[in-house]
Design an enzyme around this catalytic site. Structure first.
Site: not given
Ligand code: PLP
Length: 390
Positions: A326, A147, A233, A195, A175, A71-72
């Site tokens: 945190c 989330n 890859t 993700s 989410q 997701g990031t």
């Molecule tokens: N976006 C949302 C809404 C999330 O809850 C999260 C992870 O908690 C992410 C993005 C990031 O996903 P990943 O952990 O796969 O990088």
């Protein structure tokens, strides 16, 4: 009772079928999907089969699915890959930090961002998105489900606004996947991140939907992998696992699993809200819950330190998460709850319970029994509570 895991929005375990599907691709079928020999072609076929499954989950063409690391990366790619100096970006103040910090970074490169605030319910009002639009608005990014609260945003309406004003639309659906149907066409989005590890797949794998023709610049350059949109890859076992997890997630949306989950969530919620001095984060003015995904509740507790409650429950074998995060060594109240108008104390005194789809009635009932005891104990010893009681 074995440990109870109620932190599914943080991550989920692999389902056994997912592990089994991945196993051969670590061992005997270890080929590189770019190699022309048979070992490579086996890997290539497995990747393309997973891509077809993901396309089914998203309602798009297989060629529009780009595998990545999660997701990031999807959120970063959508934002860094679409915006240029002078552009205007609209997002919300309740996004994941993968979006918020990307917006912050783009600020250093001459991109201005408007952060739309939610209603006290946690819902983004599409009218506020419309009001934020400028002639330079190039990209709008709004999450599907939050989330922390599970509140589901009206992405269909926001997609129409984006189309009317000629902006591109990205959805962080990390989410939402597996909890609510995904349909990129009815969402009207150009980009959508998901993700694997949130849907019982492996960690470190994800996908970005990129609508055909979207002028997205790739974040990683090098080889011509993933239709030249993401060099590197491919993680074949991870992608195969994601494909299997997506297949199982689609079944769950159709076979009553999600309805069962919502019923268990309601039972848990009723049990927790029966504790005096509590309330639901994410409710409408009529006190009904805002539209939300089936697995998440977020509740505030008066006269309780949220972190202390998380630790107390952990010691009793229950994993949940609190209303603080945190950052840089300091514990800060959740930016999502603050944006919804909670004061710092109430945001800190909030708890997120997010259920796995495999949750059992016995687990729900155990938590409903333990939680009031833990809250009562913390209130009895709390200096906060003692102070307020005078
Ligand atoms: N976006 C949302 C809404 C999330 O809850 C999260 C992870 O908690 C992410 C993005 C990031 O996903 P990943 O952990 O796969 O990088």
């Amino acid at each position: 009772m074995p440990r109870i895991y109620m932190d599914a929005n943080a991550t989920t375990p692999l389902l056994p079928e997912v592990l089994e599907a991945m196993r051969p691709y670590w061992l005997e079928q270890f080929g590189n999907g770019s190699s022309i020999h048979q070992d490579g072609q086996k890997a290539r076929n497995a990747i393309e089969q997973a891509r077809e499954t993901l396309a089914d989950l998203l309602g798009c063409h297989a060629a529009e699915v780009i595998f990545n690391s999660g997701g990031t990366e999807g959120d970063n790619t959508a934002i860094f890959g679409m915006l240029r100096p002078g552009d205007h970006f609209i997002t919300t103040s309740i996004e994941h930090s993968a979006v918020l910090q990307s917006a912050e970074r783009m600020g250093q490169f001459g991109v201005e961002t408007t952060f739309v605030a939610p209603q006290p319910s946690g819902l983004i009002d599409p009218v506020d998105v419309l009001d934020a639009v400028r002639p330079q608005t190039r990209l709008i990014s709004v999450m599907l489900a939050n989330n922390e609260t599970g509140v589901r945003q009206p992405v269909e309406e926001i997609g129409k606004i984006a189309a009317d004003c000629g902006a591109f639309f990205h959805i962080d659906a990390v989410q939402g996947a597996g909890k609510t149907p995904l349909d990129v066409r009815s969402f009207g989005c150009h980009l959508l991140s998901i993700s694997a590890h949130k849907v019982h797949g492996p960690k470190g794998v994800g996908a970005l939907f990129v609508r055909r023709g979207t002028p997205l610049e790739s974040l990683l350059v090098g080889g011509s992998h993933e239709h030249r949109r993401r060099a590197g890859t491919e993680n074949v076992p991870g992608i195969v696992g994601f494909g299997k997890a997506a297949e199982l997630a689609m079944h769950s949306l159709e076979d009553g699993t999600i309805d069962r989950l919502a019923a268990l969530r309601d039972r848990l919620e009723a049990g927790v809200l029966a504790i005096p001095g509590t309330g639901l984060n994410g409710s409408l003015p009529n006190r009904e819950p805002a539209p939300r995904v089936a697995n998440t509740i977020n509740i505030w507790f008066d006269e309780v330190e949220g972190e202390a409650l998380v630790i107390a429950l952990d010691l009793k074998g229950i994993a949940v998460s609190g209303g603080s995060a945190c950052r840089s060594g300091a514990t800060l109240p959740s930016h999502v709850l603050l944006a919804m108008g909670l004061d710092k104390a109430r945001a800190r005194a909030s708890l997120r319970l997010s259920l796995l789809k495999t949750v059992t009635e016995a687990e729900i009932d155990h938590v409903v029994k333990i939680l009031p005891e833990s809250v009562a104990h913390l209130r009895a010893i709390s200096p906060v509570a003692a102070g307020t009681r005078g």
